[in-house]
Motif scaffolding. Sequence first.
Motif, PDB file in Angstrom:
ATOM      1  N   LEU A 135      -5.237   3.931   0.711  1.00 43.94           N
ATOM      2  CA  LEU A 135      -4.435   4.614  -0.111  1.00 43.94           C
ATOM      3  C   LEU A 135      -2.755   3.664  -0.501  1.00 43.94           C
ATOM      4  O   LEU A 135      -2.592   4.028  -1.686  1.00 43.94           O
ATOM      5  N   GLU A 136      -2.569   3.260   0.603  1.00 41.92           N
ATOM      6  CA  GLU A 136      -1.375   2.330   0.606  1.00 41.92           C
ATOM      7  C   GLU A 136      -1.314   1.068   1.377  1.00 41.92           C
ATOM      8  O   GLU A 136      -1.887   1.212   2.290  1.00 41.92           O
ATOM      9  N   ASP A 137      -0.706   0.315   0.823  1.00 44.61           N
ATOM     10  CA  ASP A 137      -0.583  -1.191   1.451  1.00 44.61           C
ATOM     11  C   ASP A 137       0.960  -1.454   1.422  1.00 44.61           C
ATOM     12  O   ASP A 137       1.479  -1.914   0.696  1.00 44.61           O
ATOM     13  N   GLU A 138       1.287  -1.003   2.724  1.00 46.57           N
ATOM     14  CA  GLU A 138       2.835  -1.014   2.976  1.00 46.57           C
ATOM     15  C   GLU A 138       3.140  -2.670   3.723  1.00 46.57           C
ATOM     16  O   GLU A 138       2.271  -3.173   4.066  1.00 46.57           O
ATOM     17  N   ASP A 140       4.226  -3.266   6.804  1.00 50.31           N
ATOM     18  CA  ASP A 140       3.906  -3.281   8.014  1.00 50.31           C
ATOM     19  C   ASP A 140       2.332  -2.366   8.378  1.00 50.31           C
ATOM     20  O   ASP A 140       1.974  -2.557   9.529  1.00 50.31           O
ATOM     21  N   HIS A 141       2.009  -1.653   7.215  1.00 49.55           N
ATOM     22  CA  HIS A 141       1.031  -0.648   7.884  1.00 49.55           C
ATOM     23  C   HIS A 141       0.065  -0.696   6.547  1.00 49.55           C
ATOM     24  O   HIS A 141       0.449  -0.685   5.377  1.00 49.55           O
ATOM     25  N   TYR A 142      -1.190  -0.289   7.085  1.00 50.06           N
ATOM     26  CA  TYR A 142      -2.055   0.359   5.875  1.00 50.06           C
ATOM     27  C   TYR A 142      -2.296   1.797   6.176  1.00 50.06           C
ATOM     28  O   TYR A 142      -2.208   2.326   7.233  1.00 50.06           O
ATOM     29  N   ILE A 143      -2.399   2.521   4.960  1.00 47.02           N
ATOM     30  CA  ILE A 143      -2.620   3.977   4.832  1.00 47.02           C
ATOM     31  C   ILE A 143      -4.175   4.184   4.290  1.00 47.02           C
ATOM     32  O   ILE A 143      -4.385   3.750   3.296  1.00 47.02           O
ATOM     33  N   LEU A 144      -4.962   4.576   5.403  1.00 48.71           N
ATOM     34  CA  LEU A 144      -6.229   4.666   4.928  1.00 48.71           C
ATOM     35  C   LEU A 144      -6.638   6.051   4.856  1.00 48.71           C
ATOM     36  O   LEU A 144      -6.048   6.774   5.580  1.00 48.71           O
ATOM     37  N   LYS A 145      -7.857   6.345   3.872  1.00 52.58           N
ATOM     38  CA  LYS A 145      -8.500   7.713   3.987  1.00 52.58           C
ATOM     39  C   LYS A 145      -9.918   7.383   4.288  1.00 52.58           C
ATOM     40  O   LYS A 145     -10.492   6.735   3.447  1.00 52.58           O
ATOM     41  N   ILE A 146     -10.115   7.917   5.428  1.00 51.51           N
ATOM     42  CA  ILE A 146     -11.438   7.467   6.009  1.00 51.51           C
ATOM     43  C   ILE A 146     -12.481   8.881   6.201  1.00 51.51           C
ATOM     44  O   ILE A 146     -11.910   9.929   6.516  1.00 51.51           O
ATOM     45  N   TYR A 147     -13.571   8.590   5.722  1.00 48.96           N
ATOM     46  CA  TYR A 147     -14.711   9.882   5.811  1.00 48.96           C
ATOM     47  C   TYR A 147     -15.699   9.514   6.895  1.00 48.96           C
ATOM     48  O   TYR A 147     -16.389   8.572   6.800  1.00 48.96           O
ATOM     49  N   PRO A 148     -15.834  10.447   7.641  1.00 45.09           N
ATOM     50  CA  PRO A 148     -16.873  10.459   8.552  1.00 45.09           C
ATOM     51  C   PRO A 148     -18.439  10.401   7.641  1.00 45.09           C
ATOM     52  O   PRO A 148     -18.716  11.126   6.826  1.00 45.09           O
ATOM     53  N   VAL A 149     -19.263   9.444   8.440  1.00 46.31           N
ATOM     54  CA  VAL A 149     -20.574   9.572   7.860  1.00 46.31           C
ATOM     55  C   VAL A 149     -21.547  10.529   8.196  1.00 46.31           C
ATOM     56  O   VAL A 149     -22.181  11.137   7.415  1.00 46.31           O
ATOM     57  N   ASP A 150     -21.247  11.130   9.391  1.00 52.39           N
ATOM     58  CA  ASP A 150     -21.858  12.567   9.912  1.00 52.39           C
ATOM     59  C   ASP A 150     -21.007  13.643   9.312  1.00 52.39           C
ATOM     60  O   ASP A 150     -19.820  13.830   9.721  1.00 52.39           O
ATOM     61  N   ARG A 151     -21.752  14.328   8.400  1.00 51.88           N
ATOM     62  CA  ARG A 151     -21.091  15.631   7.558  1.00 51.88           C
ATOM     63  C   ARG A 151     -20.678  16.651   8.631  1.00 51.88           C
ATOM     64  O   ARG A 151     -19.952  17.579   8.124  1.00 51.88           O
ATOM     65  N   GLU A 152     -21.398  16.634   9.757  1.00 56.60           N
ATOM     66  CA  GLU A 152     -21.125  17.641  10.566  1.00 56.60           C
ATOM     67  C   GLU A 152     -19.941  17.551  11.693  1.00 56.60           C
ATOM     68  O   GLU A 152     -19.890  18.514  12.342  1.00 56.60           O
ATOM     69  N   TYR A 157     -12.028  14.454   6.120  1.00 53.69           N
ATOM     70  CA  TYR A 157     -11.510  13.273   6.048  1.00 53.69           C
ATOM     71  C   TYR A 157     -10.525  13.089   7.025  1.00 53.69           C
ATOM     72  O   TYR A 157      -9.774  13.941   7.563  1.00 53.69           O
ATOM     73  N   ILE A 158      -9.941  11.790   7.314  1.00 54.70           N
ATOM     74  CA  ILE A 158      -8.730  11.458   8.457  1.00 54.70           C
ATOM     75  C   ILE A 158      -7.651  10.597   7.450  1.00 54.70           C
ATOM     76  O   ILE A 158      -8.504   9.768   6.690  1.00 54.70           O
ATOM     77  N   VAL A 159      -6.613  10.700   7.419  1.00 58.47           N
ATOM     78  CA  VAL A 159      -5.759   9.617   6.590  1.00 58.47           C
ATOM     79  C   VAL A 159      -5.217   9.128   7.878  1.00 58.47           C
ATOM     80  O   VAL A 159      -4.575   9.763   8.832  1.00 58.47           O
ATOM     81  N   ALA A 160      -5.023   7.974   7.848  1.00 56.56           N
ATOM     82  CA  ALA A 160      -4.864   6.860   9.034  1.00 56.56           C
ATOM     83  C   ALA A 160      -3.853   5.890   8.792  1.00 56.56           C
ATOM     84  O   ALA A 160      -3.796   5.232   7.818  1.00 56.56           O
TER      85      ALA A 160
END
Length: 240
Positions: A135-138, A140-152, A157-160
């Motif tokens: 989502l962002e390349d700062e 000192d940090h990356y901001i990621l939006k990550i999706y679980p492969v396991d839909r259960e 999603y998680i914003v990391a």
Amino acid sequence: MNRVVMFFLATISISVFAGDASEILQNMKDAQDYKTSRAAYAMIIENKGKTTTMEFEGYHKKGEKDLQLMRFTSPPRIEDTAILIKGEKIWYYNKRSNRVRLLSKSAKKGSMMGSTFSYNDLNIDYVEDFTGEILEDEKDHYILKIYPVDRERNYRYIVARVNKENFIEERLEYYDKNEVRYKVMVTENVKQVKDRWTAIRVIMTDLISGKITRIETHEKSLDFDFEMEDSEFSEKNLKK
């Protein structure tokens, strides 16, 4: 600028970011490059003015399948209660009933020992379990939006927020199926212990209930790359 051109450029940007995210997820996994680890921990749960403290020993061995064992040492009412993780399977041993139970998919979504961590939160492989995008390349940090492969999984999603120096996740924001942020995890006191970056304190907050759980590592107990047999991570061995 023409709207079509702007949309085209935005699409290219997202595609590039998405490709780079997999490399960052691999680096997050590689940051934990030990073969084995062990430590003593305190888990402090704060809920509606009441504080509960539990102590446990944790062991982790990497291989074809990740092997993890948590054995609680206090308070006396839960002493020797244990949690065993072998790949996707999780067993729970209740000392009081002297029973070992393999957790179902629905049970793995539940609260781990009354905390704000689910059993699934204990068992994450950033490469195998997630896809994502940047989502962002700062600086000192990356901001990621990550999706679980396991839909259960519990979340959609998680914003990391990931530190570029050590690839430790400094903050994880969990969003439910309706894209409502309902849980936040932060790491504190991140330092090098025996040449490995480690978060000494992890805090998980349930934004709906207000319950907070802190897991604190007793730093002097932390050890890496010692010999440990796979047989130590057996269902039979849970009953000590």
